[in-house]
Scaffold this motif. Sequence first.
Motif, PDB file in Angstrom:
ATOM      1  N   TYR A   1     -15.578  25.933  36.635  1.00 51.89           N
ATOM      2  CA  TYR A   1     -15.131  24.922  37.599  1.00 51.89           C
ATOM      3  C   TYR A   1     -14.821  25.610  38.919  1.00 51.89           C
ATOM      4  N   HIS A   2     -14.950  24.841  40.017  1.00 51.34           N
ATOM      5  CA  HIS A   2     -14.872  25.426  41.361  1.00 51.34           C
ATOM      6  C   HIS A   2     -13.988  24.614  42.283  1.00 51.34           C
ATOM      7  N   LYS A   3     -13.674  25.241  43.427  1.00 54.02           N
ATOM      8  CA  LYS A   3     -13.122  24.482  44.539  1.00 54.02           C
ATOM      9  C   LYS A   3     -14.290  23.800  45.225  1.00 54.02           C
TER      10      LYS A   3
ATOM     11  N   ASP B   1     -15.413  23.677  48.196  1.00 44.22           N
ATOM     12  CA  ASP B   1     -16.227  24.364  49.195  1.00 44.22           C
ATOM     13  C   ASP B   1     -16.775  25.712  48.707  1.00 44.22           C
ATOM     14  N   CYS B   2     -16.740  25.937  47.403  1.00 36.96           N
ATOM     15  CA  CYS B   2     -17.304  27.176  46.871  1.00 36.96           C
ATOM     16  C   CYS B   2     -18.826  27.127  47.003  1.00 36.96           C
ATOM     17  N   GLU B   3     -19.382  28.224  47.484  1.00 41.50           N
ATOM     18  CA  GLU B   3     -20.823  28.241  47.709  1.00 41.50           C
ATOM     19  C   GLU B   3     -21.606  28.056  46.403  1.00 41.50           C
ATOM     20  N   LYS B   4     -21.037  28.561  45.312  1.00 36.92           N
ATOM     21  CA  LYS B   4     -21.714  28.422  44.015  1.00 36.92           C
ATOM     22  C   LYS B   4     -21.900  26.959  43.640  1.00 36.92           C
ATOM     23  N   LEU B   5     -20.895  26.145  43.983  1.00 38.29           N
ATOM     24  CA  LEU B   5     -20.971  24.725  43.657  1.00 38.29           C
ATOM     25  C   LEU B   5     -22.133  24.080  44.410  1.00 38.29           C
TER      26      LEU B   5
ATOM     27  N   ALA C   1     -12.610  29.242  34.774  1.00 37.79           N
ATOM     28  CA  ALA C   1     -12.325  29.332  36.204  1.00 37.79           C
ATOM     29  C   ALA C   1     -13.360  30.229  36.870  1.00 37.79           C
ATOM     30  N   CYS C   2     -13.882  29.778  38.012  1.00 41.98           N
ATOM     31  CA  CYS C   2     -14.857  30.565  38.758  1.00 41.98           C
ATOM     32  C   CYS C   2     -14.209  31.872  39.209  1.00 41.98           C
ATOM     33  N   TYR C   3     -14.921  32.971  39.036  1.00 42.76           N
ATOM     34  CA  TYR C   3     -14.325  34.256  39.427  1.00 42.76           C
ATOM     35  C   TYR C   3     -14.310  34.454  40.943  1.00 42.76           C
ATOM     36  N   ASP C   4     -15.093  33.639  41.667  1.00 41.07           N
ATOM     37  CA  ASP C   4     -15.070  33.757  43.124  1.00 41.07           C
ATOM     38  C   ASP C   4     -13.948  32.945  43.754  1.00 41.07           C
ATOM     39  N   CYS C   5     -13.993  31.626  43.520  1.00 40.52           N
ATOM     40  CA  CYS C   5     -13.101  30.769  44.299  1.00 40.52           C
ATOM     41  C   CYS C   5     -11.747  30.561  43.633  1.00 40.52           C
ATOM     42  N   ILE C   6     -11.648  30.715  42.323  1.00 45.10           N
ATOM     43  CA  ILE C   6     -10.368  30.415  41.683  1.00 45.10           C
ATOM     44  C   ILE C   6      -9.606  31.659  41.256  1.00 45.10           C
TER      45      ILE C   6
END
Lengths: 174, 724
Positions: free
Chosen positions: B508-510, B512-516, B556-561
């Motif tokens: 799951y992401h925020k 504005d996460c680019e991955k999303l 949880a996404c390792y980038d945004c969260i």
Amino acid sequence: MSDTLITIIAILLAAVLMFIFPLLSVSERSDDISQLSVETATTKFVDNARSVGKITMQNYTDLVSTINATGNSYDIEMEIQVLDENIGKKSAWTEGTVIGENTYYSIYTSQIVDVLEDKGVYVMKEGDRFSTSVKNTNKTLSQAIRGVFYSISGSDVYTIAAQHAGIVTANGSY
Amino acid sequence: MRLQGLGVLFALIVLPIILVLTYYIQLQVDTINLQNQYDSKLLKSTYDAMSAFEINTANEQLSSVSDSLRTIIEASTNVFFSTMATNFGISNASKSYVEPYVPAILYTLYDGYYINSPTKVPIVLTDSEGNAVSVGDKGVTKEGDHYKYVSNDKYLSYDDLEEQNKLDYGQLLYYLGNDTSDSKYTADITKAKFETKNVLKTYMPYSARYINETNKIDVTIIYTLDNYITVEGTINEIYYTKSGYLLPYQDTSNIELFDSNNNKLDLDSSNYNQNDVQEYIEQGNQFTVTLPDSNNKITIISDAGEEKKALEEQLIENPTDNDIQYKLDKMSAVVYYTKAKIFSDWVYENLTDIRESDLVEISGIKYQSINGEEDTTHNFNSDMHIFNTSENSENRIGEFAKDSSFYNHKLNVIKNSIQYNLNLAMSTYNANVSSIASDYAMPVISDEEWDKILTNVSIVSFMQGYSCGLKTYNNYKIVSSINNEISVDKDYIYYVKKGDFNNQSTEYHKIDCEKLLNNCTGINDEYIAFTSKEVKYDKIYDDTNSKYNYDHQNIACYDCINDGNYTSSDIFVDNDGDNIDTKKKKQSLRTAYYIGVAKCRNNLYKMNAVENSQGYEIVTDELNEKSIKFSTVKALEITYQGLIDNEESSTALFSCDIYDGSTKLNTESVLFVNNSANINTVIINLDSDVTGEDVFSKLVFQRIKSEDVHVDITGKIQDRIIRC
Ligand SMILES: [Zn+2]
């Protein structure tokens, strides 16, 4: 001859007593004062970062300039232990956060500074742990003077060192 | 003089100086260290207090009464003092040892705040069960200048009181100030005995009163941490109590509503109020909202075809059916925008004339802070229109821009109120706990810190007077919370594709996460949103539904969260380089955002004092005749005082007959409610199925002399927005 010898010894003693000892003492006090300001700056930096949840370039440069104003050069090491949110997610467990089961992975100084230079802000989240340690890298005057009389073995003896760490209490944002 | 002599003299002068200097610098270092330690301890205690608050709100079924958080806050302050005592090396039992060093703890909540501080309070007489005893209660008798209390003895009636004591009737009893014997009490608070106690003061809403003579407006507005407001007061001699989400558009016509037949609704002429429209949508009727968007319009359709309750039951049966979850989400989102539009239309129609200078009753004072003299009060003299939103445009629907007049005014109102009351608490502290405090000056909270306090639920703890090396400690710490049940922060709502929701191998992401954005396949992607608290406190067992709430399985996404230092994409703006595909993906994410935020806000507990968010209007405040005709009343709220009959009795105090035309449907009666003569309020709910035009209620007072009774009748209007 004995009289001359005693005079020479007396002059040497006087030199030590009247020049080197005060110099050593004053330079040690100067280190103490440096220690005080480095400690204050480090604590302020860490506490600010963990209560707002982010490290800013502004705060980082403030820290660097404050400690450099003491006239020594320093090595700053930062470490963020990032709380891995996914470790607690095992369906067999009945609690979301299992005490003692938290797992962290670490981010170190160079990675943090890279992001700071790129974006100006390094964001942390509630539950992460942030620590900073500062050590002097040059020989301070007191170290140099003491070095004349007795050698300090190894290079890992610091006279000015400060360390502060703690849990991040807020989620940071840009 | 000989060289040796000089040497000795030098040593004699320099050595003491060096010794003193060493000692002094060491003391300074110790002081700083100690101060740092205290800072850490204070922060730790505040953090613990916040954790306790979060966990307690997560486990509690909250009621809509604004004071319902009191017990949770009290528990949280207990945690604060326990942690404090433990950290300062004293056992938990001696909480009273640290209490005097804490002049105040501030809790800023969704629509108001609490201050915990030492206060001089009169000692109130309580009975064996801990209830306060008033004059007129069983067992209270008059003896000389004071009262006596023998539990469960006899009544002292109103008529028995001498003329000068008649006013005491119904008042609380206090211990007498200068009398040590415990059998003498007084109703006169000025003669009462006082003690200093750390108490949680009354709940202070973020409110302000505005009086505009020319437009006949006299309203009190209660603000919240987000754009939800409550308006209470008279506009053109009509009394209103309304609350809702305020959209940042003066012209809300670009938000359009369509009913089940796809007919565009014009709410000015339709019969909907906020609650009715919610009921209609939650019955499963198709309802469409279109929102303005940079590109196309964003359309959210609630077309579940089933009642909300039925859907929720199905979801308990099949917790993995994400389609049901998504239907519920869209339903909540549509309810949110529709209600917000109805409310905003009303606000912009009625309140646009209010200027900042119409604000009354905020006392301006100066106070002593550690930086010198400070003003508590922002200058509210400007002619700025608070609800003039022409300059308030913001590309995210529902968010006021930080430089808009509404947002700034709101912050100033809240800030002033808090500063004023905090300062008041501090002066009481100085006056009462002077044995420790020399003269406590309030620290200055920076603007950045205010911003933090006023965007999230926060705890600010102050500590002072504790001896700390060369000085006394004086500092404060702020801890904010995003993981609680009473507020939603749009930045901590997370998104996952509908099909992947609760799938253990997807992230799951925020928003504005680019991955999303990269994983989005196009305009038809649908997302399910949830708040960060659902992850932090997931698997909380809900007794009433016998199920685990929020058992979210996604990673949880390792980038945004987990990390937070991610590449973000601005989904609200189409860049020049974006191809048609990217634009479509962005629109799909925007839709997800609007549904997610609306759903989370709509599902939030509302702590406002006003329960059903609309339609309370005082129908009459004078009861000349005992029967009133209502055509559209759902409930009666009757306030009475001056009860003259104190015998407990099975006879109803008064009753209310409900008729449909001439047919009597039922009688609602109110029994003896309280054995004191305080102001009492009863609410009589009328049967909501009775909707005929001729329904009326007849009030029959049996044990109150109607000429002595003051009765306010508040009718809750069932119909649309009625202007009497
Ligand atoms: Zn992500």
